[in-house]
Design a protein around this motif. Sequence first.
Motif, PDB file in Angstrom:
ATOM      1  N   THR A  18       8.949 -13.760   0.467  1.00  0.00           N
ATOM      2  CA  THR A  18       8.419 -12.929   1.543  1.00  0.00           C
ATOM      3  C   THR A  18       8.494 -11.427   1.267  1.00  0.00           C
ATOM      4  OG1 THR A  18      10.522 -13.035   2.754  1.00  0.00           O
ATOM      5  CG2 THR A  18       8.851 -14.692   3.288  1.00  0.00           C
ATOM      6  N   THR A  19       9.301 -11.014   0.294  1.00  0.00           N
ATOM      7  CA  THR A  19       9.285  -9.600  -0.095  1.00  0.00           C
ATOM      8  C   THR A  19       7.949  -9.271  -0.752  1.00  0.00           C
ATOM      9  OG1 THR A  19      11.682  -9.385  -0.349  1.00  0.00           O
ATOM     10  CG2 THR A  19      10.319  -7.846  -1.589  1.00  0.00           C
ATOM     11  N   ILE A  20       7.573 -10.054  -1.766  1.00  0.00           N
ATOM     12  CA  ILE A  20       6.292  -9.853  -2.434  1.00  0.00           C
ATOM     13  C   ILE A  20       5.154 -10.112  -1.453  1.00  0.00           C
ATOM     14  CG2 ILE A  20       4.790 -10.643  -4.302  1.00  0.00           C
ATOM     15  CD1 ILE A  20       7.257  -9.135  -5.254  1.00  0.00           C
ATOM     16  N   GLY A  21       5.297 -11.172  -0.651  1.00  0.00           N
ATOM     17  CA  GLY A  21       4.245 -11.517   0.292  1.00  0.00           C
ATOM     18  C   GLY A  21       3.979 -10.420   1.303  1.00  0.00           C
ATOM     19  N   LEU A  22       5.038  -9.812   1.836  1.00  0.00           N
ATOM     20  CA  LEU A  22       4.847  -8.728   2.799  1.00  0.00           C
ATOM     21  C   LEU A  22       4.152  -7.540   2.148  1.00  0.00           C
ATOM     22  CD1 LEU A  22       5.251  -7.239   5.466  1.00  0.00           C
ATOM     23  CD2 LEU A  22       7.569  -6.665   4.714  1.00  0.00           C
ATOM     24  N   PHE A  27      -0.499  -4.027   1.668  1.00  0.00           N
ATOM     25  CA  PHE A  27      -1.445  -3.268   0.841  1.00  0.00           C
ATOM     26  C   PHE A  27      -2.880  -3.733   1.071  1.00  0.00           C
ATOM     27  CE2 PHE A  27       2.165  -2.671  -2.453  1.00  0.00           C
ATOM     28  CZ  PHE A  27       2.679  -1.620  -1.711  1.00  0.00           C
ATOM     29  N   ARG A  28      -3.046  -5.053   1.256  1.00  0.00           N
ATOM     30  CA  ARG A  28      -4.390  -5.576   1.509  1.00  0.00           C
ATOM     31  C   ARG A  28      -4.892  -5.122   2.874  1.00  0.00           C
ATOM     32  NH1 ARG A  28      -3.442 -10.939   1.587  1.00  0.00           N
ATOM     33  NH2 ARG A  28      -3.459 -11.047  -0.687  1.00  0.00           N
ATOM     34  N   ARG A  29      -4.019  -5.162   3.884  1.00  0.00           N
ATOM     35  CA  ARG A  29      -4.415  -4.760   5.241  1.00  0.00           C
ATOM     36  C   ARG A  29      -4.894  -3.321   5.288  1.00  0.00           C
ATOM     37  NH1 ARG A  29      -2.299  -2.521   9.978  1.00  0.00           N
ATOM     38  NH2 ARG A  29      -0.304  -1.972   9.028  1.00  0.00           N
ATOM     39  N   LEU A  30      -4.212  -2.458   4.546  1.00  0.00           N
ATOM     40  CA  LEU A  30      -4.555  -1.036   4.548  1.00  0.00           C
ATOM     41  C   LEU A  30      -5.542  -0.659   3.444  1.00  0.00           C
ATOM     42  CD1 LEU A  30      -1.100   0.607   5.362  1.00  0.00           C
ATOM     43  CD2 LEU A  30      -2.925  -0.071   6.926  1.00  0.00           C
ATOM     44  N   GLY A  31      -5.923  -1.637   2.625  1.00  0.00           N
ATOM     45  CA  GLY A  31      -6.875  -1.355   1.551  1.00  0.00           C
ATOM     46  C   GLY A  31      -6.320  -0.439   0.479  1.00  0.00           C
ATOM     47  N   LEU A  32      -5.025  -0.548   0.206  1.00  0.00           N
ATOM     48  CA  LEU A  32      -4.390   0.341  -0.769  1.00  0.00           C
ATOM     49  C   LEU A  32      -4.556  -0.209  -2.189  1.00  0.00           C
ATOM     50  CD1 LEU A  32      -1.073   1.113   1.160  1.00  0.00           C
ATOM     51  CD2 LEU A  32      -3.185   2.466   1.096  1.00  0.00           C
ATOM     52  N   LYS A  33      -4.880   0.669  -3.124  1.00  0.00           N
ATOM     53  CA  LYS A  33      -5.100   0.240  -4.510  1.00  0.00           C
ATOM     54  C   LYS A  33      -3.821  -0.258  -5.175  1.00  0.00           C
ATOM     55  CE  LYS A  33      -9.123   3.192  -5.271  1.00  0.00           C
ATOM     56  NZ  LYS A  33      -9.706   4.299  -6.080  1.00  0.00           N
ATOM     57  N   ARG A  34      -2.682   0.075  -4.577  1.00  0.00           N
ATOM     58  CA  ARG A  34      -1.411  -0.391  -5.146  1.00  0.00           C
ATOM     59  C   ARG A  34      -1.307  -1.917  -5.174  1.00  0.00           C
ATOM     60  NH1 ARG A  34       2.280   3.258  -1.444  1.00  0.00           N
ATOM     61  NH2 ARG A  34       0.261   3.591  -0.450  1.00  0.00           N
ATOM     62  N   SER A  83       2.399  -4.844   9.709  1.00  0.00           N
ATOM     63  CA  SER A  83       2.047  -5.814   8.672  1.00  0.00           C
ATOM     64  C   SER A  83       2.981  -7.013   8.720  1.00  0.00           C
ATOM     65  CB  SER A  83       2.106  -5.155   7.289  1.00  0.00           C
ATOM     66  OG  SER A  83       1.124  -4.141   7.155  1.00  0.00           O
ATOM     67  N   ALA A  84       4.275  -6.754   8.936  1.00  0.00           N
ATOM     68  CA  ALA A  84       5.260  -7.836   8.993  1.00  0.00           C
ATOM     69  C   ALA A  84       4.973  -8.775  10.153  1.00  0.00           C
ATOM     70  CB  ALA A  84       6.668  -7.254   9.116  1.00  0.00           C
ATOM     71  N   ALA A  85       4.568  -8.233  11.297  1.00  0.00           N
ATOM     72  CA  ALA A  85       4.258  -9.068  12.460  1.00  0.00           C
ATOM     73  C   ALA A  85       3.083  -9.997  12.154  1.00  0.00           C
ATOM     74  CB  ALA A  85       3.957  -8.188  13.669  1.00  0.00           C
ATOM     75  N   LEU A 120      13.151  -8.466   2.913  1.00  0.00           N
ATOM     76  CA  LEU A 120      13.123  -7.192   3.620  1.00  0.00           C
ATOM     77  C   LEU A 120      13.233  -7.368   5.138  1.00  0.00           C
ATOM     78  CD1 LEU A 120      10.281  -5.398   1.620  1.00  0.00           C
ATOM     79  CD2 LEU A 120      12.757  -5.382   1.203  1.00  0.00           C
ATOM     80  N   GLU A 121      13.965  -6.467   5.757  1.00  0.00           N
ATOM     81  CA  GLU A 121      14.232  -6.575   7.184  1.00  0.00           C
ATOM     82  C   GLU A 121      12.972  -6.687   8.040  1.00  0.00           C
ATOM     83  OE1 GLU A 121      17.048  -4.535  10.582  1.00  0.00           O
ATOM     84  OE2 GLU A 121      16.404  -3.310   8.884  1.00  0.00           O
ATOM     85  N   PRO A 122      11.881  -5.932   7.787  1.00  0.00           N
ATOM     86  CA  PRO A 122      10.721  -6.061   8.676  1.00  0.00           C
ATOM     87  C   PRO A 122      10.203  -7.488   8.809  1.00  0.00           C
ATOM     88  CG  PRO A 122      10.499  -4.088   7.350  1.00  0.00           C
ATOM     89  CD  PRO A 122      11.691  -4.832   6.815  1.00  0.00           C
TER      90      PRO A 122
END
Length: 218
Positions: A18-22, A27-34, A83-85, A120-122
């Motif tokens: 879930t760390t990688i998954g979050l 990043f996908r939700r915000l469209g970030l190139k990272r 994003s976590a929600a 991660l806590e979130p």
Amino acid sequence: MSATRIFDVCGTLVLDDTTIGLMRWHFRRLGLKRRWILAMAAHRFSPVRYAFSAVERVTKSHVLKHVLLALLYREEMNDLNRSAAEYADWLLENRRISEVQEILEGLPAGGRIILASASLEPIVAALATRLSASYVASELEAAGGRCLGRLKHDLAGRKIDALDEKLGLGWRICPYLAVSDNLSDRSLLAGAERAYVVLHSERHRKRWRELEAEYISI
């Protein structure tokens, strides 16, 4: 039945890391190139991941996770919580391990459910809210409402200490139930009145020899 019920998250409650998954979801939700850097480093067949795995076998620490957390530098914590929600809802709908879900649903009323995870806590907090549970998790360091890309408190290998801090030392005296697939949780499971080990491969059973537990093969 045990008054306290302790559940690991990654590979136990849900199938995902879930760390990688979050991070992927965020990043996908915000469209970030990272997200492409994350994909390159975190894919299970990536040579980068193989290299880090070799280092981690020697160091016995999650080196890759700490490196990837730098990708969250300057991200707003409010955005990460949103994003976590969303990710928590998707996980519980699509990625729950049914055998562990049956254990949760079969618990009698009363007592307390605790998610104990080095994730991660979130995301752990979001899952705990949806399951009416408490939690202990790895805390991100932040300033001014933005993530600093590193952990303030890492729960890897210290879940029992974190539970001591949250519940007080008395929780160990009372009977409890624990469920995990994580070998680093061996001491936690060994102290449980009732312990469940989630096996992702039958070959892993020998890792748990001499531990009195019920096995869940998935």
